[in-house]
Write a protein that holds these residues in place. Sequence first.
Motif, PDB file in Angstrom:
ATOM      1  N   MET A  40       0.836  -1.184   0.000  1.00 28.97           N
ATOM      2  CA  MET A  40       0.000   0.000   0.000  1.00 28.97           C
ATOM      3  C   MET A  40       0.871   1.234   0.000  1.00 28.97           C
ATOM      4  N   ILE A  41       0.305   2.304  -0.515  1.00 28.16           N
ATOM      5  CA  ILE A  41       0.988   3.594  -0.540  1.00 28.16           C
ATOM      6  C   ILE A  41       0.312   4.497   0.480  1.00 28.16           C
ATOM      7  N   LYS A  42       1.117   5.188   1.264  1.00 30.99           N
ATOM      8  CA  LYS A  42       0.580   6.100   2.268  1.00 30.99           C
ATOM      9  C   LYS A  42       0.236   7.429   1.611  1.00 30.99           C
ATOM     10  N   THR A  43      -0.967   7.936   1.919  1.00 30.48           N
ATOM     11  CA  THR A  43      -1.426   9.217   1.406  1.00 30.48           C
ATOM     12  C   THR A  43      -1.967  10.039   2.568  1.00 30.48           C
ATOM     13  N   THR A  44      -1.637  11.304   2.584  1.00 29.65           N
ATOM     14  CA  THR A  44      -2.148  12.197   3.621  1.00 29.65           C
ATOM     15  C   THR A  44      -3.367  12.930   3.077  1.00 29.65           C
ATOM     16  N   VAL A  45      -4.432  12.951   3.870  1.00 28.33           N
ATOM     17  CA  VAL A  45      -5.665  13.610   3.474  1.00 28.33           C
ATOM     18  C   VAL A  45      -6.041  14.601   4.566  1.00 28.33           C
ATOM     19  N   TYR A  46      -6.334  15.825   4.169  1.00 30.13           N
ATOM     20  CA  TYR A  46      -6.796  16.840   5.109  1.00 30.13           C
ATOM     21  C   TYR A  46      -8.308  16.870   5.076  1.00 30.13           C
ATOM     22  N   LEU A  47      -8.930  16.717   6.241  1.00 33.02           N
ATOM     23  CA  LEU A  47     -10.383  16.700   6.340  1.00 33.02           C
ATOM     24  C   LEU A  47     -10.868  17.895   7.148  1.00 33.02           C
ATOM     25  N   PRO A  48     -12.018  18.446   6.771  1.00 28.18           N
ATOM     26  CA  PRO A  48     -12.617  19.475   7.625  1.00 28.18           C
ATOM     27  C   PRO A  48     -12.956  18.847   8.986  1.00 28.18           C
ATOM     28  N   GLU A  49     -12.973  19.656  10.011  1.00 27.13           N
ATOM     29  CA  GLU A  49     -13.183  19.146  11.370  1.00 27.13           C
ATOM     30  C   GLU A  49     -14.479  18.357  11.503  1.00 27.13           C
ATOM     31  N   ASP A  50     -15.569  18.850  10.901  1.00 28.72           N
ATOM     32  CA  ASP A  50     -16.845  18.152  11.030  1.00 28.72           C
ATOM     33  C   ASP A  50     -16.810  16.771  10.390  1.00 28.72           C
ATOM     34  N   LEU A  51     -16.086  16.640   9.280  1.00 28.26           N
ATOM     35  CA  LEU A  51     -15.972  15.342   8.622  1.00 28.26           C
ATOM     36  C   LEU A  51     -15.110  14.391   9.452  1.00 28.26           C
ATOM     37  N   GLU A  52     -14.082  14.915  10.082  1.00 29.73           N
ATOM     38  CA  GLU A  52     -13.223  14.112  10.960  1.00 29.73           C
ATOM     39  C   GLU A  52     -14.024  13.587  12.146  1.00 29.73           C
ATOM     40  N   VAL A  53     -14.881  14.416  12.722  1.00 33.92           N
ATOM     41  CA  VAL A  53     -15.713  13.997  13.854  1.00 33.92           C
ATOM     42  C   VAL A  53     -16.650  12.875  13.422  1.00 33.92           C
ATOM     43  N   ARG A  54     -17.265  13.031  12.262  1.00 36.72           N
ATOM     44  CA  ARG A  54     -18.176  12.002  11.761  1.00 36.72           C
ATOM     45  C   ARG A  54     -17.426  10.713  11.444  1.00 36.72           C
ATOM     46  N   LEU A  55     -16.222  10.835  10.903  1.00 37.12           N
ATOM     47  CA  LEU A  55     -15.408   9.659  10.592  1.00 37.12           C
ATOM     48  C   LEU A  55     -15.020   8.925  11.872  1.00 37.12           C
ATOM     49  N   ASP A  56     -14.623   9.670  12.901  1.00 37.43           N
ATOM     50  CA  ASP A  56     -14.301   9.060  14.196  1.00 37.43           C
ATOM     51  C   ASP A  56     -15.508   8.314  14.762  1.00 37.43           C
ATOM     52  N   ALA A  57     -16.679   8.942  14.682  1.00 33.42           N
ATOM     53  CA  ALA A  57     -17.889   8.322  15.214  1.00 33.42           C
ATOM     54  C   ALA A  57     -18.215   7.033  14.458  1.00 33.42           C
ATOM     55  N   GLU A  58     -18.100   7.067  13.144  1.00 28.67           N
ATOM     56  CA  GLU A  58     -18.384   5.869  12.333  1.00 28.67           C
ATOM     57  C   GLU A  58     -17.387   4.762  12.643  1.00 28.67           C
ATOM     58  N   SER A  59     -16.130   5.119  12.807  1.00 22.74           N
ATOM     59  CA  SER A  59     -15.097   4.144  13.131  1.00 22.74           C
ATOM     60  C   SER A  59     -15.372   3.496  14.484  1.00 22.74           C
ATOM     61  N   SER A  60     -15.739   4.312  15.458  1.00 22.36           N
ATOM     62  CA  SER A  60     -16.045   3.786  16.792  1.00 22.36           C
ATOM     63  C   SER A  60     -17.286   2.896  16.773  1.00 22.36           C
ATOM     64  N   ALA A  61     -18.304   3.322  16.045  1.00 24.69           N
ATOM     65  CA  ALA A  61     -19.565   2.576  16.008  1.00 24.69           C
ATOM     66  C   ALA A  61     -19.431   1.241  15.285  1.00 24.69           C
ATOM     67  N   THR A  62     -18.595   1.198  14.261  1.00 23.38           N
ATOM     68  CA  THR A  62     -18.498  -0.031  13.451  1.00 23.38           C
ATOM     69  C   THR A  62     -17.286  -0.891  13.789  1.00 23.38           C
ATOM     70  N   GLY A  63     -16.311  -0.301  14.464  1.00 26.33           N
ATOM     71  CA  GLY A  63     -15.085  -1.045  14.758  1.00 26.33           C
ATOM     72  C   GLY A  63     -14.166  -1.145  13.539  1.00 26.33           C
ATOM     73  N   ILE A  64     -14.438  -0.361  12.510  1.00 27.61           N
ATOM     74  CA  ILE A  64     -13.623  -0.341  11.291  1.00 27.61           C
ATOM     75  C   ILE A  64     -12.692   0.871  11.380  1.00 27.61           C
ATOM     76  N   SER A  65     -11.440   0.681  11.057  1.00 24.09           N
ATOM     77  CA  SER A  65     -10.478   1.780  11.155  1.00 24.09           C
ATOM     78  C   SER A  65     -10.849   2.929  10.219  1.00 24.09           C
ATOM     79  N   LYS A  66     -10.408   4.116  10.607  1.00 23.50           N
ATOM     80  CA  LYS A  66     -10.666   5.282   9.758  1.00 23.50           C
ATOM     81  C   LYS A  66     -10.033   5.094   8.388  1.00 23.50           C
TER      82      LYS A  66
END
Length: 81
Positions: A1-27
Amino acid sequence: MIKTTVYLPEDLEVRLDAESSATGISKAELIRRGVAMLLENAERPKGTVRLPVFDSGRPLTPEAMDDTVYAHIKERGAARR
């Protein structure tokens, strides 16, 4: 795999964290799945390149195009003499 850096708006990061926590799937996995889904559903045909298009201003019939080309050739021939 190739590492890529992605900048997310804060609200999208919060939603991504919540989805990751709820599903147990990594961000990272959620992002990979999102990108894959976007690319699979892209409307553009895969493997084609769009060619540039321009408008000459007036459409010519094939006969008119032939006349224009032949006139140009005739002018160039006369200029060489």
